[in-house]
Motif scaffolding. Structure first.
Motif, PDB file in Angstrom:
ATOM      1  N   SER A 130      -5.180   3.341 -12.043  1.00  0.00           N
ATOM      2  CA  SER A 130      -6.331   3.770 -12.861  1.00  0.00           C
ATOM      3  C   SER A 130      -7.615   3.656 -12.342  1.00  0.00           C
ATOM      4  CB  SER A 130      -6.323   3.080 -14.023  1.00  0.00           C
ATOM      5  OG  SER A 130      -6.576   1.570 -14.109  1.00  0.00           O
ATOM      6  N   ALA A 131      -7.658   3.094 -10.947  1.00  0.00           N
ATOM      7  CA  ALA A 131      -9.095   2.807 -10.393  1.00  0.00           C
ATOM      8  C   ALA A 131      -9.678   4.171  -9.867  1.00  0.00           C
ATOM      9  CB  ALA A 131      -8.935   2.055  -9.155  1.00  0.00           C
ATOM     10  N   ARG A 132     -10.850   4.284 -10.364  1.00  0.00           N
ATOM     11  CA  ARG A 132     -11.791   5.596  -9.862  1.00  0.00           C
ATOM     12  C   ARG A 132     -11.575   5.913  -8.456  1.00  0.00           C
ATOM     13  NH1 ARG A 132     -16.627   3.898 -12.943  1.00  0.00           N
ATOM     14  NH2 ARG A 132     -15.508   2.584 -14.073  1.00  0.00           N
ATOM     15  N   ARG A 133     -11.712   4.913  -7.668  1.00  0.00           N
ATOM     16  CA  ARG A 133     -11.699   5.141  -6.123  1.00  0.00           C
ATOM     17  C   ARG A 133     -10.436   4.287  -5.576  1.00  0.00           C
ATOM     18  NH1 ARG A 133     -14.297   1.238  -3.056  1.00  0.00           N
ATOM     19  NH2 ARG A 133     -15.407  -0.309  -4.194  1.00  0.00           N
ATOM     20  N   LEU A 134      -9.988   4.619  -4.448  1.00  0.00           N
ATOM     21  CA  LEU A 134      -8.792   3.781  -3.602  1.00  0.00           C
ATOM     22  C   LEU A 134      -9.736   2.660  -3.224  1.00  0.00           C
ATOM     23  CD1 LEU A 134      -5.914   5.109  -2.262  1.00  0.00           C
ATOM     24  CD2 LEU A 134      -7.216   3.728  -0.896  1.00  0.00           C
ATOM     25  N   ILE A 135      -9.216   1.264  -3.436  1.00  0.00           N
ATOM     26  CA  ILE A 135      -9.454   0.250  -2.737  1.00  0.00           C
ATOM     27  C   ILE A 135      -8.528  -0.382  -1.969  1.00  0.00           C
ATOM     28  CG2 ILE A 135     -10.524  -1.942  -3.127  1.00  0.00           C
ATOM     29  CD1 ILE A 135     -11.731  -1.094  -5.938  1.00  0.00           C
ATOM     30  N   PRO A 136      -8.311  -0.497  -0.718  1.00  0.00           N
ATOM     31  CA  PRO A 136      -7.553  -1.073   0.042  1.00  0.00           C
ATOM     32  C   PRO A 136      -7.086  -2.571  -0.676  1.00  0.00           C
ATOM     33  CG  PRO A 136      -8.888  -0.173   1.546  1.00  0.00           C
ATOM     34  CD  PRO A 136      -9.367  -0.235   0.203  1.00  0.00           C
ATOM     35  N   VAL A 137      -5.831  -3.014  -0.641  1.00  0.00           N
ATOM     36  CA  VAL A 137      -5.377  -4.419  -1.175  1.00  0.00           C
ATOM     37  C   VAL A 137      -6.345  -5.437  -0.326  1.00  0.00           C
ATOM     38  CG1 VAL A 137      -3.611  -6.032  -1.366  1.00  0.00           C
ATOM     39  CG2 VAL A 137      -3.190  -3.399  -1.999  1.00  0.00           C
ATOM     40  N   LYS A 138      -6.418  -5.091   0.971  1.00  0.00           N
ATOM     41  CA  LYS A 138      -7.146  -6.639   1.630  1.00  0.00           C
ATOM     42  C   LYS A 138      -8.619  -6.572   1.254  1.00  0.00           C
ATOM     43  CE  LYS A 138      -5.360  -8.329   5.010  1.00  0.00           C
ATOM     44  NZ  LYS A 138      -5.057  -9.647   5.004  1.00  0.00           N
ATOM     45  N   GLU A 139      -9.110  -5.361   0.579  1.00  0.00           N
ATOM     46  CA  GLU A 139     -10.556  -5.554   0.098  1.00  0.00           C
ATOM     47  C   GLU A 139     -10.941  -5.869  -1.273  1.00  0.00           C
ATOM     48  OE1 GLU A 139     -12.577  -1.853   1.283  1.00  0.00           O
ATOM     49  OE2 GLU A 139     -11.830  -1.851   3.365  1.00  0.00           O
ATOM     50  N   GLU A 170       0.823  -1.132  -0.106  1.00  0.00           N
ATOM     51  CA  GLU A 170       0.019  -0.031   0.019  1.00  0.00           C
ATOM     52  C   GLU A 170       0.887   1.276  -0.105  1.00  0.00           C
ATOM     53  OE1 GLU A 170      -3.134   0.138  -0.598  1.00  0.00           O
ATOM     54  OE2 GLU A 170      -4.144  -1.564   0.389  1.00  0.00           O
ATOM     55  N   ALA A 171       1.971   1.202   0.703  1.00  0.00           N
ATOM     56  CA  ALA A 171       2.744   2.416   0.919  1.00  0.00           C
ATOM     57  C   ALA A 171       3.294   2.609  -0.590  1.00  0.00           C
ATOM     58  CB  ALA A 171       3.981   2.097   2.001  1.00  0.00           C
ATOM     59  N   HIS A 172       3.921   1.471  -1.450  1.00  0.00           N
ATOM     60  CA  HIS A 172       4.467   1.854  -2.487  1.00  0.00           C
ATOM     61  C   HIS A 172       3.440   2.379  -3.483  1.00  0.00           C
ATOM     62  CE1 HIS A 172       8.584   0.709  -1.830  1.00  0.00           C
ATOM     63  NE2 HIS A 172       8.037  -0.401  -1.276  1.00  0.00           N
ATOM     64  N   LEU A 173       2.121   1.887  -3.466  1.00  0.00           N
ATOM     65  CA  LEU A 173       0.992   2.390  -4.429  1.00  0.00           C
ATOM     66  C   LEU A 173       0.704   3.947  -3.876  1.00  0.00           C
ATOM     67  CD1 LEU A 173      -1.285  -0.718  -4.273  1.00  0.00           C
ATOM     68  CD2 LEU A 173       0.023   0.115  -6.264  1.00  0.00           C
ATOM     69  N   ASP A 174       0.948   4.265  -2.658  1.00  0.00           N
ATOM     70  CA  ASP A 174       0.658   5.578  -2.335  1.00  0.00           C
ATOM     71  C   ASP A 174       1.793   6.434  -2.956  1.00  0.00           C
ATOM     72  OD1 ASP A 174      -1.734   5.116  -0.921  1.00  0.00           O
ATOM     73  OD2 ASP A 174      -0.627   4.972   1.057  1.00  0.00           O
ATOM     74  N   GLY A 175       3.055   5.891  -2.953  1.00  0.00           N
ATOM     75  CA  GLY A 175       4.080   6.824  -3.481  1.00  0.00           C
ATOM     76  C   GLY A 175       3.625   7.139  -4.846  1.00  0.00           C
ATOM     77  N   LEU A 176       3.316   5.852  -5.486  1.00  0.00           N
ATOM     78  CA  LEU A 176       3.199   6.146  -7.049  1.00  0.00           C
ATOM     79  C   LEU A 176       1.822   7.258  -7.264  1.00  0.00           C
ATOM     80  CD1 LEU A 176       3.550   2.499  -7.940  1.00  0.00           C
ATOM     81  CD2 LEU A 176       4.628   4.475  -8.989  1.00  0.00           C
ATOM     82  N   ARG A 177       1.045   7.068  -6.406  1.00  0.00           N
ATOM     83  CA  ARG A 177      -0.215   8.022  -6.547  1.00  0.00           C
ATOM     84  C   ARG A 177      -0.186   9.403  -6.122  1.00  0.00           C
ATOM     85  NH1 ARG A 177      -2.957   3.684  -3.105  1.00  0.00           N
ATOM     86  NH2 ARG A 177      -4.125   2.345  -4.925  1.00  0.00           N
ATOM     87  N   VAL A 178       1.111   9.781  -5.259  1.00  0.00           N
ATOM     88  CA  VAL A 178       1.378  11.158  -5.004  1.00  0.00           C
ATOM     89  C   VAL A 178       2.129  11.707  -6.067  1.00  0.00           C
ATOM     90  CG1 VAL A 178       3.104  12.405  -3.371  1.00  0.00           C
ATOM     91  CG2 VAL A 178       1.462  10.561  -2.364  1.00  0.00           C
TER      92      VAL A 178
END
Length: 116
Positions: free
Chosen positions: A88-97, A51-59
């Motif tokens: 590219s997802a329209r809304r952020l979905i946590p990996v666990k979900e 999740e942290a690496h995905l957040d880094g990409l989103r930032v």
């Protein structure tokens, strides 16, 4: 105030690590008995790192998406496609979900083989 510069090498590392961690996570879920050291705590830490690496990409915004697409173009594997799709997802979905069966189907249908 000007936008903060994008450090492309760092953003590329986020893309590479996110792809790798997704692959490890998915493989473990498909083959839970192969790594007895991967307990609930370690798995939770792996997901936090992913999740942290995905957040880094989103930032990084558009540059993060562009770099993720470049990584997928160079390495058209399941992990890289997973990263592109998550960004590219329209809304952020946590990996666990995530619905993992649907994720694996998407990766397979779109040309990346899931870990089996």
């Amino acid at each position: 105030m000007p936008a903060a510069p994008i450090l492309r090498d760092i953003v590329r590392q986020h893309a590479e690590m996110a792809a790798f961690l997704w692959t490890v996570y998915d493989y473990h879920l498909l083959h839970p008995d192969e790594n007895p050291d991967m307990d609930e705590e370690r798995l939770a830490r792996l997901v936090e790192r992913l999740e942290a690496h995905l957040d880094g990409l989103r930032v990084a915004g558009e540059a993060g998406q562009e770099i993720a697409r470049e990584r997928y173009a160079e390495f058209p594997e399941a992990g890289e496609l997973f990263v592109v799709r998550m960004l590219s997802a329209r809304r952020l979905i946590p990996v666990k979900e995530l619905d993992l069966d649907k994720v694996r189907e998407y990766l397979t249908v779109n040309g990346a083989s899931a870990q089996r």
